[in-house]
Design an enzyme around this catalytic site. Sequence first.
Site, PDB file in Angstrom:
ATOM      1  N   ASN A 158      13.276  14.075  31.491  1.00 10.49           N
ATOM      2  CA  ASN A 158      11.824  14.154  31.654  1.00 10.49           C
ATOM      3  C   ASN A 158      11.565  15.338  32.580  1.00 10.49           C
ATOM      4  O   ASN A 158      11.891  15.294  33.767  1.00 10.49           O
ATOM      5  CB  ASN A 158      11.260  12.865  32.258  1.00 10.49           C
ATOM      6  CG  ASN A 158       9.753  12.953  32.480  1.00 10.49           C
ATOM      7  OD1 ASN A 158       9.231  13.969  32.928  1.00 10.49           O
ATOM      8  ND2 ASN A 158       9.045  11.874  32.180  1.00 10.49           N
ATOM      9  N   ASP A 162      12.669   8.807  28.765  1.00 12.15           N
ATOM     10  CA  ASP A 162      12.026   8.133  29.893  1.00 12.15           C
ATOM     11  C   ASP A 162      11.400   6.862  29.334  1.00 12.15           C
ATOM     12  O   ASP A 162      10.368   6.904  28.675  1.00 12.15           O
ATOM     13  CB  ASP A 162      10.967   9.045  30.509  1.00 12.15           C
ATOM     14  CG  ASP A 162      10.217   8.384  31.658  1.00 12.15           C
ATOM     15  OD1 ASP A 162      10.478   7.201  31.953  1.00 12.15           O
ATOM     16  OD2 ASP A 162       9.353   9.061  32.258  1.00 12.15           O
ATOM     17  N   TYR A 201       9.257   9.178  24.905  1.00 16.19           N
ATOM     18  CA  TYR A 201       8.559   9.087  26.190  1.00 16.19           C
ATOM     19  C   TYR A 201       7.659   7.864  26.098  1.00 16.19           C
ATOM     20  O   TYR A 201       6.604   7.892  25.470  1.00 16.19           O
ATOM     21  CB  TYR A 201       7.773  10.362  26.470  1.00 16.19           C
ATOM     22  CG  TYR A 201       6.962  10.294  27.747  1.00 16.19           C
ATOM     23  CD1 TYR A 201       7.517   9.765  28.910  1.00 16.19           C
ATOM     24  CD2 TYR A 201       5.653  10.745  27.788  1.00 16.19           C
ATOM     25  CE1 TYR A 201       6.781   9.692  30.075  1.00 16.19           C
ATOM     26  CE2 TYR A 201       4.911  10.682  28.951  1.00 16.19           C
ATOM     27  CZ  TYR A 201       5.486  10.148  30.091  1.00 16.19           C
ATOM     28  OH  TYR A 201       4.754  10.067  31.250  1.00 16.19           O
ATOM     29  N   ASP A 208      10.652  15.756  38.861  1.00 14.12           N
ATOM     30  CA  ASP A 208      10.770  14.546  39.672  1.00 14.12           C
ATOM     31  C   ASP A 208      11.750  13.552  39.036  1.00 14.12           C
ATOM     32  O   ASP A 208      12.077  12.524  39.625  1.00 14.12           O
ATOM     33  CB  ASP A 208       9.409  13.891  39.933  1.00 14.12           C
ATOM     34  CG  ASP A 208       8.574  13.701  38.668  1.00 14.12           C
ATOM     35  OD1 ASP A 208       9.027  14.101  37.573  1.00 14.12           O
ATOM     36  OD2 ASP A 208       7.462  13.154  38.779  1.00 14.12           O
ATOM     37  N   HIS A 209      12.215  13.864  37.838  1.00 15.10           N
ATOM     38  CA  HIS A 209      13.329  13.158  37.217  1.00 15.10           C
ATOM     39  C   HIS A 209      14.536  14.088  37.225  1.00 15.10           C
ATOM     40  O   HIS A 209      14.391  15.314  37.312  1.00 15.10           O
ATOM     41  CB  HIS A 209      13.024  12.822  35.755  1.00 15.10           C
ATOM     42  CG  HIS A 209      11.957  11.797  35.557  1.00 15.10           C
ATOM     43  ND1 HIS A 209      12.202  10.540  35.050  1.00 15.10           N
ATOM     44  CD2 HIS A 209      10.618  11.849  35.773  1.00 15.10           C
ATOM     45  CE1 HIS A 209      11.079   9.864  34.958  1.00 15.10           C
ATOM     46  NE2 HIS A 209      10.101  10.638  35.393  1.00 15.10           N
TER      47      HIS A 209
END
Length: 318
Positions: free
Chosen positions: A65, A205, A166, A302-303
């Site tokens: 992600n 994700d 996703y 952030d992943h």
Amino acid sequence: MAKKRGNDAAKSGNSSSEKGEPASKKLKSNSVQEKTSSTEASETFHSEAVTNSGEKWNFKIVSWNINGLRAWLQNDGHSIIAKEDPDVICLQETKCSKDKIPEAALNVPGYKSYFMSAEKEGYAGVAVYSKVAPLSIAYGVSDGEHDKEGRAITLKFEDFYLVTAYVPNSGRGLVTLDKRLNWDAIFLKYLQELDKEKPVIMCGDLNVSHHEIDLANPKTNRKNAGFTQEERDGFTKLLEAGFVDSFRHFYPKKENAYTFWTYMRNARAKNVGWRLDYFVVSERFKESLCDSLIRSWVMGSDHCPITLLIHTKMARSS
């Protein structure tokens, strides 16, 4: 993905939020490792992993992600392609309409690219880069509402189906939990239909931490998106339908293994995170698995990326 995760991640307006789709995410500690993984320990991309029967891996899939395609390129996140040299790399949350995809993302040497964007600009979206030409490609899950949001691409290969997804976030205050549960039912049926023909590798994700071990602060997140009982039950149903969480297959008791950290409160440096990104495979495909890895040190989103190593009849492209 709208990323608000519990007490330590009240993220109103944070740059990592997906517009119109708030969320929630949190974490745990200590480290138990069942399968020895020099890859993670030494922060290298080399691996000698083999199947249970001793066959060395010969095919690599990466899932990530990236929290925005343009930001990913600007942050040099795409350098993972050269470092990992995957046969296939799957991206989620590209947040980019098809006519605005940067040239650098469209043309990656050695790879054919496939994009599915949301109708809404700056929202959701998935992409796949593959060295191996698939037998066929399908976009979406044959559901009009979810397909408008650009949530899944399926590649049919000789040995398996590869699906990247996703999954909808249940949102801050669980305002979209019903939408999320509707997706879970539709997506499970979709995967089961594919599995009737050949084994499935599904990655992406999935916006859920399945068990308490999968996030840092389970007790304070039971009513937050990503750790509600309903979402966790949905993932349990997926596994009970004949699928396997590949990471827990190799590392059933490993703690501190996360793939997402909020940008707030220095969460990544403290390793206060959630495991939201998965490789899920058909039960009968287990014997082809060599390793399932979390590249927690790789920055750019952030992943972090996750990597699946398998042994397959399909030859690696060089």
